[in-house]
Scaffold this motif. Structure first.
Motif, short mmCIF file in Angstrom:
data_model
loop_
_atom_site.label_atom_id
_atom_site.label_comp_id
_atom_site.label_asym_id
_atom_site.label_seq_id
_atom_site.Cartn_x
_atom_site.Cartn_y
_atom_site.Cartn_z
N ALA A 257 0.84 -1.21 0.00
CA ALA A 257 0.00 0.00 0.00
C ALA A 257 0.87 1.26 0.00
CB ALA A 257 -0.92 -0.01 1.21
N ALA A 258 1.95 1.24 0.78
CA ALA A 258 2.85 2.38 0.82
C ALA A 258 3.56 2.55 -0.52
CB ALA A 258 3.87 2.21 1.95
N ARG A 259 3.98 1.44 -1.14
CA ARG A 259 4.64 1.54 -2.45
C ARG A 259 3.69 2.07 -3.51
NH1 ARG A 259 7.03 -3.70 -5.47
NH2 ARG A 259 4.83 -4.25 -5.40
N THR A 260 2.44 1.62 -3.48
CA THR A 260 1.46 2.11 -4.45
C THR A 260 1.30 3.62 -4.36
OG1 THR A 260 0.24 0.02 -4.47
CG2 THR A 260 -0.97 1.99 -5.14
N ARG A 261 1.26 4.13 -3.12
CA ARG A 261 1.13 5.57 -2.96
C ARG A 261 2.38 6.29 -3.45
NH1 ARG A 261 -0.95 9.76 -4.23
NH2 ARG A 261 -0.69 11.58 -2.88
N SER A 262 3.56 5.68 -3.24
CA SER A 262 4.80 6.27 -3.73
C SER A 262 4.79 6.37 -5.25
CB SER A 262 5.99 5.43 -3.26
OG SER A 262 7.21 5.96 -3.73
N VAL A 263 4.32 5.33 -5.90
CA VAL A 263 4.23 5.33 -7.37
C VAL A 263 3.25 6.41 -7.84
CG1 VAL A 263 3.48 3.97 -9.37
CG2 VAL A 263 4.90 2.92 -7.60
N GLU A 264 2.14 6.55 -7.13
CA GLU A 264 1.15 7.58 -7.48
C GLU A 264 1.75 8.98 -7.35
OE1 GLU A 264 -2.85 5.13 -5.99
OE2 GLU A 264 -1.98 6.73 -4.76
N MET A 265 2.51 9.20 -6.29
CA MET A 265 3.13 10.52 -6.09
C MET A 265 4.14 10.82 -7.18
SD MET A 265 3.57 10.31 -1.94
CE MET A 265 4.41 11.88 -1.75
N ALA A 266 4.88 9.79 -7.63
CA ALA A 266 5.82 10.00 -8.71
C ALA A 266 5.10 10.38 -9.99
CB ALA A 266 6.64 8.73 -8.93
N ALA A 267 3.98 9.73 -10.25
CA ALA A 267 3.19 10.03 -11.44
C ALA A 267 2.64 11.46 -11.38
CB ALA A 267 2.04 9.03 -11.58
N GLU A 268 2.22 11.89 -10.19
CA GLU A 268 1.72 13.24 -10.03
C GLU A 268 2.81 14.28 -10.31
OE1 GLU A 268 0.30 13.12 -6.05
OE2 GLU A 268 -1.41 11.81 -6.53
N ALA A 269 4.05 13.98 -9.86
CA ALA A 269 5.16 14.91 -10.11
C ALA A 269 5.50 14.95 -11.59
CB ALA A 269 6.37 14.49 -9.29
N ARG A 270 5.48 13.78 -12.25
CA ARG A 270 5.75 13.74 -13.70
C ARG A 270 4.73 14.54 -14.47
NH1 ARG A 270 6.74 8.23 -12.78
NH2 ARG A 270 4.70 7.70 -13.64
N ALA A 271 3.47 14.47 -14.04
CA ALA A 271 2.41 15.16 -14.76
C ALA A 271 2.57 16.67 -14.71
CB ALA A 271 1.05 14.76 -14.17
N ARG A 272 3.30 17.15 -13.70
CA ARG A 272 3.51 18.60 -13.56
C ARG A 272 4.73 19.08 -14.32
NH1 ARG A 272 2.04 17.33 -8.10
NH2 ARG A 272 4.24 17.36 -7.50
N ASN A 273 5.51 18.15 -14.91
CA ASN A 273 6.74 18.54 -15.64
C ASN A 273 6.41 19.47 -16.81
OD1 ASN A 273 8.24 17.05 -13.92
ND2 ASN A 273 8.73 15.42 -15.36
#
Length: 273
Positions: A257-273
């Motif tokens: 569950a913690a890893r899934t949230r980490s992956v989601e946060m990475a995707a959110e940061a990429r989307a703001r690039n």
């Protein structure tokens, strides 16, 4: 004045729980407070002798910059911070879930970008700090290693995905351990022990057990076997934890569950690039 760990000024952008823990550990390890500048909107003091500003200094170029604010604040920070950085500046990020590519997209100047994932025991010099570098020379990695080793154990990863997973284990892991201590104390209290005494005993027991596990040549499984006498009290309790792999499955699900949230946060940061 010379500093045993810093080649020049250290800027800390943000100084929340983790940043404060790292600063405490570095000061205890011999970093001179005059070499550290904390930039935070509140301007609230952090430690004696450490300069705190609400904007970036114009009187120096930082040797190291530590991004220690909340990950969602990255886009507010980057436009003003990026122009102040030099190619020789080592940029260190402890922003959970923010990938190296997302950092590079915002900070073009530094030759070396290091991702670090510490945990709160760094304040005591007992932390675990996972490291991953994007670009830079071996000397920069060595400098980052020395700086982080002052806080505990530093571990490098060549693969960013492995770094991310290790960060879930060691970064979030203390919270899971603290919850287990709480559960031990409340469980003993439910059976009749005063709760404050139960929590004190559980905390002291975990501290001693962890120290033994770290010092022993035996595996954790072997240490558990040595504690458990046949048909004794420990074995009776372990049978409950081991039934249908209940504890192992619960821990795996917790980490997932913690890893899934980490992956989601990475995707959110990429989307703001």
């Amino acid at each position: 004045m010379t500093d045993p760990l810093l080649p020049g000024p250290l800027w800390m952008v943000g100084c929340g729980h983790m940043g404060s823990a790292m600063l405490t550990g570095w000061l205890a390890a011999g970093v001179h407070p005059a070499h550290v500048t904390v930039i935070r909107p509140s301007g609230a003091p952090v430690a004696e002798g450490v300069r705190v500003l609400t904007d970036y200094p114009e009187d120096e170029v930082p040797a190291i910059v530590l991004l220690a604010m909340k990950p969602y604040q990255l886009d507010a920070v980057a436009p003003r911070l990026a122009p102040a950085l030099d190619p020789r500046t080592i940029l260190v990020s402890i922003l959970a879930g923010v990938e190296a590519a997302s950092l590079r997209a915002r900070f073009a100047a530094p030759e070396t970008i290091v991702k670090a994932m510490p945990n709160l025991p760094v304040a005591l010099g007992k932390g675990v700090i996972n490291l991953y570098a994007e670009g830079g020379a071996a000397a920069d990695r060595n400098l980052a290693t020395d700086l982080m080793m002052a806080l505990g154990h530093a571990e490098w990863f060549e693969d960013e995905a492995a770094f991310q997973l290790a960060g879930v284990l060691t970064g979030a892991g203390p919270a899971f351990l603290f919850r287990f201590i709480e559960a031990l104390g409340k469980g003993a209290a439910a059976l009749g022990l005063p709760e404050d005494q139960a929590l004190l005993l559980a905390t002291a027991m975990v501290a001693g057990g962890g120290a033994l596990a770290a010092a022993s040549q035996d595996s954790a499984a072997e240490l558990a076997r040595k504690v458990a006498s046949p048909n004794g009290t420990t074995e009776a309790g372990l049978k409950v934890l081991d039934a249908d792999r209940a504890l192992f499955d619960l821990v795996e699900a917790t980490l997932a569950a913690a890893r899934t949230r980490s992956v989601e946060m990475a995707a959110e940061a990429r989307a703001r690039n």
